[in-house]
Motif scaffolding. Structure first.
Motif, short mmCIF file in Angstrom:
data_model
loop_
_atom_site.label_atom_id
_atom_site.label_comp_id
_atom_site.label_asym_id
_atom_site.label_seq_id
_atom_site.Cartn_x
_atom_site.Cartn_y
_atom_site.Cartn_z
N HIS A 138 0.83 -1.21 0.00
CA HIS A 138 0.00 0.00 0.00
C HIS A 138 0.87 1.27 0.00
O HIS A 138 0.51 2.26 -0.63
N ALA A 139 2.00 1.21 0.69
CA ALA A 139 2.90 2.37 0.69
C ALA A 139 3.49 2.59 -0.70
O ALA A 139 3.70 3.74 -1.12
N THR A 140 3.76 1.50 -1.41
CA THR A 140 4.29 1.62 -2.78
C THR A 140 3.25 2.28 -3.68
O THR A 140 3.55 3.19 -4.46
N ASP A 141 2.02 1.80 -3.56
CA ASP A 141 0.91 2.40 -4.30
C ASP A 141 0.83 3.90 -4.00
O ASP A 141 0.73 4.73 -4.89
N PHE A 142 0.91 4.21 -2.72
CA PHE A 142 0.78 5.60 -2.28
C PHE A 142 1.94 6.47 -2.80
O PHE A 142 1.74 7.61 -3.21
N ALA A 143 3.15 5.91 -2.79
CA ALA A 143 4.32 6.66 -3.28
C ALA A 143 4.17 6.95 -4.77
O ALA A 143 4.44 8.07 -5.24
N ASP A 144 3.70 5.96 -5.50
CA ASP A 144 3.51 6.14 -6.95
C ASP A 144 2.46 7.23 -7.21
O ASP A 144 2.67 8.11 -8.04
N ARG A 145 1.37 7.17 -6.48
CA ARG A 145 0.31 8.17 -6.67
C ARG A 145 0.78 9.55 -6.21
O ARG A 145 0.46 10.56 -6.83
N THR A 146 1.54 9.60 -5.14
CA THR A 146 2.06 10.89 -4.66
C THR A 146 2.89 11.56 -5.75
O THR A 146 2.72 12.75 -6.05
N GLU A 147 3.76 10.77 -6.37
CA GLU A 147 4.68 11.37 -7.35
C GLU A 147 4.02 11.68 -8.69
O GLU A 147 4.44 12.60 -9.37
N HIS A 148 3.01 10.87 -9.06
CA HIS A 148 2.40 11.06 -10.38
C HIS A 148 1.06 11.79 -10.35
O HIS A 148 0.71 12.45 -11.32
N TYR A 149 0.29 11.62 -9.29
CA TYR A 149 -1.08 12.16 -9.31
C TYR A 149 -1.37 13.17 -8.21
O TYR A 149 -2.41 13.79 -8.22
#
Lengths: 246, 246
Positions: free
Chosen positions: B79-90
């Motif tokens: 879930h943290a990986t998902d969140f990091a990806d969304r933080t940086e892209h969205y």
């Protein structure tokens, strides 16, 4: 896991954990493989775990790398997920059962690579706070030229992330130049960690036999009091490791 | 990212970030959706991001859940990986461009769920150290009975991890009983976080209109000084968000 997760250094297992670190071309995998065979011949139950090998995240790592979708943060987190999965399924169960566990690369690989990629050093150290502290962590110190020669001579093409190409270190996008700069920075991080984590330095320019002799001496001392386990025990262990995945 | 990753609270963007938290059945998503439409009608550029929606880790989350391969640690890290990806892209790109970003669930969801699963509270807070601090974080406080009634009345079957079935909370493996116990513990974690993170509490037993009126009042105040952006800007933003994925 109903109890709170244990933190680095807090584990007390009957087994022993030996890990090797160093840049690509340092010869650490060869040394670990020799150690593995020797320990088995001495009668120990040996289990091993490789960096980035968990079935849980294999696909996402491969796909993420292929499509170059990974940022330094997600790169770091995916490797930590892999590591957590391996810790719980392939490192802790054999340690509990009294085995000798060998790991080719460990948390220090993440600390070196991720920090070079721009991730905060404290953050990544906290991220791996659940890791089991190794009994001994070997660091194979290698001059960059020696490592480069070994890499370029004996292997397939250097890979994109392995050369740190995502960091745009080389003006002309030259993969060899990028690899050299990237690995040079990783060496700097390793050197900082020697004192911080008490890494045991092996001079990787020595002969294979001499390096192996040094390792065996240190491992032998660390194994004092560890029981050699019989085949019967080995079978129990294998079924235990299997069960933990289901 | 050549510069060091910024940490929680250190970001200074022209945009604003509003997030909603609460247990399933709290009505938070309905409220966020109403807020979204209203903000757009007021002329703001609005971008939204949902929990667990990053294309990078979708497959691994789905497969891991389906095969029940996830431990509390790997569940947390994925879930943290998902969140990091969304933080940086969205999340960060629209905030940089001056947009209003809305998020249905945020780091507090991880803090609540992961801690209930046995993950160390400090560790998971550190894990999300890279998150952007929300301008306002709303918490929809809901009596468990109200949430249960909404969930059981209006939706498909409760899912395995949503009910915390991996924790074996119900002796008879009763999914409704497990759901109730699990969500009850999550509420306890949320309540602890109200002061810790300054969550703004909305009484989720009030009428939909009354809750929305309270939200709009708070959001309006937080938007003072934020420019309403025109269509031209919106197009730039859309291409910006698209580009950041490539």
């Amino acid at each position: 896991m109903s109890a709170r997760m244990k933190m680095y250094g807090k584990h007390r297992f009957p087994g022993r954990l030996f890990i090797v670190e160093g840049i690509d071309g340092s010869g650490k995998s060869t040394q670990l493989s020799l150690l593995h065979k020797w320990l088995e011949s001495e009668g120990y139950v040996v289990s091993s775990s490789e960096w980035n090998s968990s079935p849980l995240v294999q696909d996402v790592t491969r796909r993420g790398k292929k499509k170059k979708m990974l940022t330094p943060m997600t790169f770091s987190l995916i490797h930590a997920t892999d590591f957590a999965d391996r810790t719980e399924h392939y490192i802790i169960p054999p340690l509990k059962a009294g085995a000798v566990v060998l790991a080719d690369r460990y948390i220090y690989t993440a600390f070196a690579r991720d920090v070079v990629r721009g991730v905060h050093p404290d953050w990544v150290r906290g991220l791996y706070g659940f890791a089991v502290k190794p009994t001994v962590a070997f660091y194979f110190r290698t001059p960059l030229d020696v490592a480069m020669k070994r890499i370029l001579g004996g292997r397939d093409a250097i890979k994109f992330y392995e050369a740190g190409m995502d960091l745009k270190l080389s003006k002309d996008d030259d993969i060899e130049e990028s690899f050299r700069i990237f690995q040079g920075r990783i060496v700097e991080e390793y050197e900082k960690m020697v004192d911080e984590f008490g890494l045991v330095v092996i001079d990787a320019t020595l002969s294979i036999e001499e390096q192996q002799a040094q390792m065996r001496k240190i491992v032998t001392e660390a194994l004092t009091g560890t029981k050699k386990t019989r085949i019967r025990r080995w079978l129990d262990l294998a079924s235990l490791a299997k069960g933990s995945r289901e």
